[in-house]
Design a protein around this motif. Sequence first.
Motif, PDB file in Angstrom:
ATOM      1  N   VAL A   1       0.847  -1.202   0.000  1.00 17.89           N
ATOM      2  CA  VAL A   1       0.000   0.000   0.000  1.00 17.89           C
ATOM      3  C   VAL A   1       0.877   1.244   0.000  1.00 17.89           C
ATOM      4  N   SER A   2       1.829   1.310   0.911  1.00 16.49           N
ATOM      5  CA  SER A   2       2.677   2.505   0.978  1.00 16.49           C
ATOM      6  C   SER A   2       3.542   2.625  -0.278  1.00 16.49           C
ATOM      7  N   GLY A   3       3.988   1.500  -0.827  1.00 15.43           N
ATOM      8  CA  GLY A   3       4.814   1.537  -2.034  1.00 15.43           C
ATOM      9  C   GLY A   3       4.051   2.010  -3.262  1.00 15.43           C
ATOM     10  N   THR A   4       2.815   1.529  -3.435  1.00 16.44           N
ATOM     11  CA  THR A   4       2.049   1.957  -4.609  1.00 16.44           C
ATOM     12  C   THR A   4       1.670   3.432  -4.511  1.00 16.44           C
ATOM     13  N   PHE A   5       1.333   3.897  -3.297  1.00 16.39           N
ATOM     14  CA  PHE A   5       1.023   5.320  -3.153  1.00 16.39           C
ATOM     15  C   PHE A   5       2.274   6.166  -3.385  1.00 16.39           C
ATOM     16  N   ALA A   6       3.417   5.720  -2.878  1.00 21.57           N
ATOM     17  CA  ALA A   6       4.666   6.460  -3.092  1.00 21.57           C
ATOM     18  C   ALA A   6       5.041   6.464  -4.574  1.00 21.57           C
ATOM     19  N   TYR A   7       4.805   5.359  -5.260  1.00 19.38           N
ATOM     20  CA  TYR A   7       5.104   5.249  -6.688  1.00 19.38           C
ATOM     21  C   TYR A   7       4.306   6.283  -7.483  1.00 19.38           C
ATOM     22  N   HIS A   8       3.000   6.327  -7.239  1.00 19.00           N
ATOM     23  CA  HIS A   8       2.166   7.262  -7.988  1.00 19.00           C
ATOM     24  C   HIS A   8       2.445   8.711  -7.600  1.00 19.00           C
ATOM     25  N   ARG A   9       2.766   8.960  -6.344  1.00 20.80           N
ATOM     26  CA  ARG A   9       3.136  10.307  -5.916  1.00 20.80           C
ATOM     27  C   ARG A   9       4.428  10.745  -6.625  1.00 20.80           C
ATOM     28  N   PHE A  10       5.387   9.821  -6.712  1.00 20.80           N
ATOM     29  CA  PHE A  10       6.652  10.128  -7.379  1.00 20.80           C
ATOM     30  C   PHE A  10       6.420  10.436  -8.861  1.00 20.80           C
ATOM     31  N   LEU A  11       5.595   9.633  -9.533  1.00 20.65           N
ATOM     32  CA  LEU A  11       5.318   9.887 -10.946  1.00 20.65           C
ATOM     33  C   LEU A  11       4.604  11.215 -11.148  1.00 20.65           C
ATOM     34  N   ARG A  12       3.662  11.525 -10.253  1.00 18.70           N
ATOM     35  CA  ARG A  12       2.935  12.791 -10.365  1.00 18.70           C
ATOM     36  C   ARG A  12       3.892  13.967 -10.197  1.00 18.70           C
ATOM     37  N   GLU A  13       4.784  13.875  -9.209  1.00 17.34           N
ATOM     38  CA  GLU A  13       5.728  14.968  -8.974  1.00 17.34           C
ATOM     39  C   GLU A  13       6.724  15.081 -10.120  1.00 17.34           C
ATOM     40  N   ALA A  14       7.147  13.935 -10.664  1.00 18.39           N
ATOM     41  CA  ALA A  14       8.096  13.957 -11.779  1.00 18.39           C
ATOM     42  C   ALA A  14       7.455  14.558 -13.021  1.00 18.39           C
ATOM     43  N   SER A  15       6.192  14.227 -13.273  1.00 19.79           N
ATOM     44  CA  SER A  15       5.540  14.760 -14.469  1.00 19.79           C
ATOM     45  C   SER A  15       5.225  16.246 -14.301  1.00 19.79           C
ATOM     46  N   SER A  16       4.893  16.676 -13.076  1.00 20.80           N
ATOM     47  CA  SER A  16       4.621  18.103 -12.879  1.00 20.80           C
ATOM     48  C   SER A  16       5.913  18.917 -12.959  1.00 20.80           C
ATOM     49  N   SER A  17       7.027  18.360 -12.481  1.00 22.58           N
ATOM     50  CA  SER A  17       8.290  19.094 -12.584  1.00 22.58           C
ATOM     51  C   SER A  17       8.791  19.140 -14.026  1.00 22.58           C
ATOM     52  N   SER A  18       8.531  18.083 -14.807  1.00 16.42           N
ATOM     53  CA  SER A  18       8.947  18.110 -16.211  1.00 16.42           C
ATOM     54  C   SER A  18       8.042  19.044 -17.002  1.00 16.42           C
ATOM     55  N   ALA A  19       6.778  19.187 -16.599  1.00 19.27           N
ATOM     56  CA  ALA A  19       5.873  20.111 -17.280  1.00 19.27           C
ATOM     57  C   ALA A  19       6.268  21.550 -16.983  1.00 19.27           C
ATOM     58  N   GLU A  20       6.756  21.791 -15.770  1.00 21.43           N
ATOM     59  CA  GLU A  20       7.205  23.144 -15.418  1.00 21.43           C
ATOM     60  C   GLU A  20       8.433  23.540 -16.206  1.00 21.43           C
ATOM     61  N   ARG A  21       9.306  22.563 -16.463  1.00 23.49           N
ATOM     62  CA  ARG A  21      10.535  22.849 -17.218  1.00 23.49           C
ATOM     63  C   ARG A  21      10.235  23.128 -18.675  1.00 23.49           C
ATOM     64  N   ALA A  22       9.153  22.575 -19.189  1.00 24.94           N
ATOM     65  CA  ALA A  22       8.850  22.726 -20.628  1.00 24.94           C
ATOM     66  C   ALA A  22       8.253  24.047 -20.974  1.00 24.94           C
TER      67      ALA A  22
END
Length: 144
Positions: free
Chosen positions: A123-144
């Motif tokens: 449970v904690s791993g899947t939530f951390a996984y999706h949180r990490f992907l969300r943060e990575a995609s939002s930071s890459s969108a900010e850079r673009a």
Amino acid sequence: MDAENPYKAPVSTLEAPAVEVPADVLKRIKNAWVAGCISGGLTLVVVLVAMSGADLPGIDAWMLPDVALIFGLTFGIYRKSRTCAVIMLVYYLASKILIMVETGKPGGLFMSALFAYFFWQGVSGTFAYHRFLREASSSSAERA
């Protein structure tokens, strides 16, 4: 536009940036789905033994849907589904509590706690996984 075929659909060359998920997050998810495989396998073996004629109280062929549910949720955890991870943890805890209430014995308490721990890690791993992907995609969108 394509000079050869003006009616050809446009093609995008955008690719999602490759992100490296932290190893500890992936390890928690892997431990959960491995525990699910073990739990499902053990349950299947017990059901098959009971079906072959052994006298195991409360265990019969009607537990085969239980086995299918465990393996289905395990596959969902493997696919990093938060929903499957949460349902697996709740289902596992509820089934162990039900068994303890029906039998009146807290049998296998250590193993039950161990599996519950791994499912909690899922449970904690899947939530951390999706949180990490969300943060990575939002930071890459900010850079673009």
